[in-house]
Scaffold this motif. Structure first.
Motif, PDB file in Angstrom:
ATOM      1  N   PHE A 164       1.656   7.351  11.703  1.00 17.83           N
ATOM      2  CA  PHE A 164       0.928   6.868  10.521  1.00 17.83           C
ATOM      3  C   PHE A 164       1.670   6.394   9.526  1.00 17.83           C
ATOM      4  O   PHE A 164       1.679   5.382   8.988  1.00 17.83           O
ATOM      5  N   VAL A 165       2.931   7.175   9.266  1.00 19.60           N
ATOM      6  CA  VAL A 165       3.747   6.545   8.405  1.00 19.60           C
ATOM      7  C   VAL A 165       4.677   5.423   8.891  1.00 19.60           C
ATOM      8  O   VAL A 165       4.648   4.195   8.043  1.00 19.60           O
ATOM      9  N   ARG A 166       4.865   5.237   9.909  1.00 18.42           N
ATOM     10  CA  ARG A 166       5.638   4.021  10.564  1.00 18.42           C
ATOM     11  C   ARG A 166       4.860   2.851  10.363  1.00 18.42           C
ATOM     12  O   ARG A 166       5.258   1.865  10.046  1.00 18.42           O
ATOM     13  N   ASP A 167       3.439   2.872  10.581  1.00 14.32           N
ATOM     14  CA  ASP A 167       2.568   1.934  10.717  1.00 14.32           C
ATOM     15  C   ASP A 167       2.097   1.481   9.134  1.00 14.32           C
ATOM     16  O   ASP A 167       1.310   0.684   8.873  1.00 14.32           O
ATOM     17  N   GLY A 168       2.777   2.255   8.016  1.00 15.90           N
ATOM     18  CA  GLY A 168       2.488   1.761   6.714  1.00 15.90           C
ATOM     19  C   GLY A 168       1.227   2.439   6.043  1.00 15.90           C
ATOM     20  O   GLY A 168       1.029   1.997   4.777  1.00 15.90           O
ATOM     21  N   PHE A 169       0.550   3.394   6.594  1.00 14.03           N
ATOM     22  CA  PHE A 169      -0.424   4.171   6.184  1.00 14.03           C
ATOM     23  C   PHE A 169      -0.039   5.362   5.392  1.00 14.03           C
ATOM     24  O   PHE A 169      -0.863   5.841   4.525  1.00 14.03           O
ATOM     25  N   GLY A 170       1.194   5.999   5.432  1.00 12.60           N
ATOM     26  CA  GLY A 170       1.741   7.264   4.803  1.00 12.60           C
ATOM     27  C   GLY A 170       2.920   6.834   4.141  1.00 12.60           C
ATOM     28  O   GLY A 170       3.734   5.983   4.684  1.00 12.60           O
ATOM     29  N   ILE A 192       1.264  14.423   4.167  1.00 17.90           N
ATOM     30  CA  ILE A 192       1.412  12.955   3.852  1.00 17.90           C
ATOM     31  C   ILE A 192       0.459  12.367   2.984  1.00 17.90           C
ATOM     32  O   ILE A 192      -0.437  12.530   2.791  1.00 17.90           O
ATOM     33  N   LEU A 193       1.283  11.780   1.989  1.00 21.18           N
ATOM     34  CA  LEU A 193       0.383  10.906   0.837  1.00 21.18           C
ATOM     35  C   LEU A 193      -0.029   9.653   1.430  1.00 21.18           C
ATOM     36  O   LEU A 193       0.877   9.086   1.908  1.00 21.18           O
ATOM     37  N   VAL A 194      -1.229   9.221   1.379  1.00 19.13           N
ATOM     38  CA  VAL A 194      -1.732   8.018   1.790  1.00 19.13           C
ATOM     39  C   VAL A 194      -1.123   6.862   0.876  1.00 19.13           C
ATOM     40  O   VAL A 194      -0.997   7.202  -0.233  1.00 19.13           O
ATOM     41  N   ASP A 195      -0.477   5.877   1.485  1.00 18.71           N
ATOM     42  CA  ASP A 195       0.424   4.918   0.784  1.00 18.71           C
ATOM     43  C   ASP A 195      -0.802   4.068  -0.108  1.00 18.71           C
ATOM     44  O   ASP A 195      -1.553   3.375   0.235  1.00 18.71           O
ATOM     45  N   PRO A 196      -0.223   4.398  -1.496  1.00 16.63           N
ATOM     46  CA  PRO A 196      -1.039   3.464  -2.401  1.00 16.63           C
ATOM     47  C   PRO A 196      -0.794   1.825  -2.571  1.00 16.63           C
ATOM     48  O   PRO A 196      -1.636   1.243  -2.929  1.00 16.63           O
ATOM     49  N   ALA A 197       0.256   1.378  -1.838  1.00 20.31           N
ATOM     50  CA  ALA A 197       0.451   0.156  -1.598  1.00 20.31           C
ATOM     51  C   ALA A 197      -0.546  -0.646  -0.758  1.00 20.31           C
ATOM     52  O   ALA A 197      -0.711  -1.505  -0.656  1.00 20.31           O
ATOM     53  N   LYS A 198      -0.856   0.329   0.458  1.00 17.73           N
ATOM     54  CA  LYS A 198      -1.995  -0.065   1.441  1.00 17.73           C
ATOM     55  C   LYS A 198      -3.313   0.012   0.708  1.00 17.73           C
ATOM     56  O   LYS A 198      -4.162  -0.687   0.991  1.00 17.73           O
ATOM     57  N   HIS A 199      -3.844   1.261  -0.112  1.00 14.45           N
ATOM     58  CA  HIS A 199      -5.034   1.427  -0.904  1.00 14.45           C
ATOM     59  C   HIS A 199      -4.640   1.707  -2.310  1.00 14.45           C
ATOM     60  O   HIS A 199      -4.242   2.871  -2.416  1.00 14.45           O
ATOM     61  N   PRO A 200      -4.785   0.998  -3.080  1.00 12.53           N
ATOM     62  CA  PRO A 200      -4.488   0.954  -4.675  1.00 12.53           C
ATOM     63  C   PRO A 200      -5.169   2.241  -5.196  1.00 12.53           C
ATOM     64  O   PRO A 200      -4.835   2.591  -6.093  1.00 12.53           O
ATOM     65  N   HIS A 201      -6.374   2.286  -4.550  1.00 11.89           N
ATOM     66  CA  HIS A 201      -7.291   3.467  -5.384  1.00 11.89           C
ATOM     67  C   HIS A 201      -6.756   4.572  -5.136  1.00 11.89           C
ATOM     68  O   HIS A 201      -7.145   5.889  -5.773  1.00 11.89           O
ATOM     69  N   VAL A 202      -5.875   5.086  -4.126  1.00 12.73           N
ATOM     70  CA  VAL A 202      -5.409   6.499  -3.950  1.00 12.73           C
ATOM     71  C   VAL A 202      -4.796   7.010  -5.073  1.00 12.73           C
ATOM     72  O   VAL A 202      -3.924   6.416  -5.948  1.00 12.73           O
ATOM     73  N   LYS A 203      -5.162   8.585  -5.576  1.00 12.10           N
ATOM     74  CA  LYS A 203      -4.284   9.263  -6.486  1.00 12.10           C
ATOM     75  C   LYS A 203      -3.213   9.512  -6.278  1.00 12.10           C
ATOM     76  O   LYS A 203      -2.928  10.525  -5.860  1.00 12.10           O
ATOM     77  N   ALA A 204      -2.109   8.565  -6.452  1.00  9.63           N
ATOM     78  CA  ALA A 204      -0.881   8.818  -5.874  1.00  9.63           C
ATOM     79  C   ALA A 204      -0.241  10.151  -6.720  1.00  9.63           C
ATOM     80  O   ALA A 204       0.420  10.946  -6.104  1.00  9.63           O
ATOM     81  N   ARG A 205      -0.506  10.176  -8.118  1.00 10.54           N
ATOM     82  CA  ARG A 205       0.443  10.961  -8.888  1.00 10.54           C
ATOM     83  C   ARG A 205      -0.380  12.325  -8.492  1.00 10.54           C
ATOM     84  O   ARG A 205       0.486  13.447  -8.130  1.00 10.54           O
ATOM     85  N   GLU A 206      -1.613  12.417  -8.579  1.00  8.46           N
ATOM     86  CA  GLU A 206      -2.246  13.790  -8.288  1.00  8.46           C
ATOM     87  C   GLU A 206      -1.808  14.349  -6.819  1.00  8.46           C
ATOM     88  O   GLU A 206      -1.721  15.540  -6.326  1.00  8.46           O
ATOM     89  N   GLY A 207      -1.801  13.251  -5.804  1.00  9.14           N
ATOM     90  CA  GLY A 207      -1.869  13.633  -4.494  1.00  9.14           C
ATOM     91  C   GLY A 207      -0.297  14.219  -4.369  1.00  9.14           C
ATOM     92  O   GLY A 207      -0.029  14.977  -3.511  1.00  9.14           O
ATOM     93  N   ALA A 225      -8.888  12.784  10.947  1.00  5.26           N
ATOM     94  CA  ALA A 225      -8.343  13.136   9.684  1.00  5.26           C
ATOM     95  C   ALA A 225      -7.273  11.903   9.422  1.00  5.26           C
ATOM     96  O   ALA A 225      -7.440  11.209   8.174  1.00  5.26           O
ATOM     97  N   LEU A 226      -6.455  11.400  10.343  1.00  2.00           N
ATOM     98  CA  LEU A 226      -5.736  10.241  10.185  1.00  2.00           C
ATOM     99  C   LEU A 226      -6.402   9.050  10.029  1.00  2.00           C
ATOM    100  O   LEU A 226      -6.205   8.205   9.114  1.00  2.00           O
ATOM    101  N   ASP A 227      -7.603   9.121  10.779  1.00  2.00           N
ATOM    102  CA  ASP A 227      -8.345   7.777  10.550  1.00  2.00           C
ATOM    103  C   ASP A 227      -8.964   7.698   9.344  1.00  2.00           C
ATOM    104  O   ASP A 227      -9.084   6.353   8.873  1.00  2.00           O
ATOM    105  N   VAL A 228      -9.480   8.795   8.678  1.00  2.02           N
ATOM    106  CA  VAL A 228      -9.658   8.838   7.312  1.00  2.02           C
ATOM    107  C   VAL A 228      -8.756   8.318   6.381  1.00  2.02           C
ATOM    108  O   VAL A 228      -9.014   7.650   5.347  1.00  2.02           O
ATOM    109  N   GLY A 229      -7.380   8.741   6.494  1.00  2.00           N
ATOM    110  CA  GLY A 229      -6.172   8.412   5.831  1.00  2.00           C
ATOM    111  C   GLY A 229      -6.228   6.717   5.952  1.00  2.00           C
ATOM    112  O   GLY A 229      -5.829   6.136   4.837  1.00  2.00           O
ATOM    113  N   ARG A 230      -6.171   6.436   7.148  1.00  3.08           N
ATOM    114  CA  ARG A 230      -5.936   4.893   7.289  1.00  3.08           C
ATOM    115  C   ARG A 230      -7.161   4.034   6.798  1.00  3.08           C
ATOM    116  O   ARG A 230      -6.586   2.917   6.317  1.00  3.08           O
TER     117      ARG A 230
END
Length: 275
Positions: A89-95, A223-238, A66-71
């Motif tokens: 996951f958070v420390r490495d900038g993915f969340g 954890i919200l997947v970091d939209p700075a890493k993946h801009p397509h992440v639906k940050a508001r809804e997540g 699941a964390l790989d999917v987030g990465r």
């Protein structure tokens, strides 16, 4: 004809008004098999969608997967149960940030006649006895939070699993439900999360033999997947999903999920356990 047309229009308007409202947005949540197979999501998600209009698609895997999917940015949110992996996951900038949500505990289940003499409160001692007896043991072997917890117990038992394992130790590479089915079919020992065990029907000759050891504490985080890493992440809804989960409303829905009067998860948003 005009009267018929007016009647048809009124009927169509009434049908549209009576139709259930559709979710205006959707998110993908990568989570564990335990949250799905325990039935929690079936209880929780319709209430979230009703409250917010946001639909949730769940990808249920082991925590590591699941964390790989987030990465990869293939989910908007992860909800898993391996705090050290979540913090990395958070420390490495993915969340963005990890929020505690709820906990339950792990239990060791096994055959009622307990040929290894594993029953008790000390999970490390139980594992030592299972290995000494070479009693059948099923491991998920899937990089899940449960698998990670199992490997920690082997280490705490002072055993090198690579050295002691043999034909008695079966890795199946699958989720909690299939692992419980395999243990039931072979009358084997298994480390399971309590929530899935309570929801599990095909118990055969299995029963809970070890519980109550503090090392069996099982914390879940979101954890919200970091939209700075993946801009397509639906940050508001997540973030709306996370905010609802940790709110009194979401925590109340988690607490209300029981089987035979026994809660499967205990809400604890705002805490920072397991440090």
């Amino acid at each position: 004809m005009d009267r018929l047309r007016r009647l048809l229009c009124l009927t169509l308007a009434a049908m549209l008004a009576a139709a259930p409202a559709r979710a205006a947005a959707s998110i993908t949540v990568a989570s564990t098999t335990s949250t799905e197979q325990s039935g929690l999501f079936g209880h929780l998600l319709p209430r979230f969608t009703e409250a917010t209009g946001i639909a949730v698609r769940v990808v249920a895997l082991g925590t590591g997967q699941a964390l790989d999917v987030g990465r990869r940015g293939d989910a908007d949110v992860v909800l898993v149960h391996d705090p050290s992996a979540e913090e990395a996951f958070v420390r490495d900038g993915f969340g963005v940030k990890r929020f505690p949500v709820m906990y339950n505990d792990f239990v060791v289940v096994g055959p009622k006649d307990d040929p290894a003499g594993a029953a008790g409160r000390d999970v490390a001692e139980a594992f030592r006895r299972i290995a000494a007896a070479k009693a059948p043991f099923v491991s998920r072997g899937d990089r899940s939070g449960t698998h990670a917890a199992e490997l920690r117990v082997w280490r705490e038992a002072g055993l090198d699993l690579g050295a002691v394992r043999g034909s008695w130790y079966k890795e199946i590479g699958q989720g909690m439900g299939p692992a419980l089915n395999a243990a039931s079919a072979t009358n084997a020992y298994l480390l399971a999360d309590r929530g899935t065990w309570l929801a599990f029907k095909n118990r055969g000759d299995l029963k809970v033999l070890v519980e109550g050891d503090p090392r069996l504490f099982n914390q879940y985080g979101v954890i919200l997947v970091d939209p700075a890493k993946h801009p397509h992440v639906k940050a508001r809804e997540g973030q709306a999903f996370i905010d609802w989960l940790v709110s009194p409303a979401g925590q109340g829905v988690i607490a209300s999920y029981t089987i035979n009067g026994e809660p499967l998860f205990v809400p604890n948003a705002g805490s920072n356990p397991g440090k």
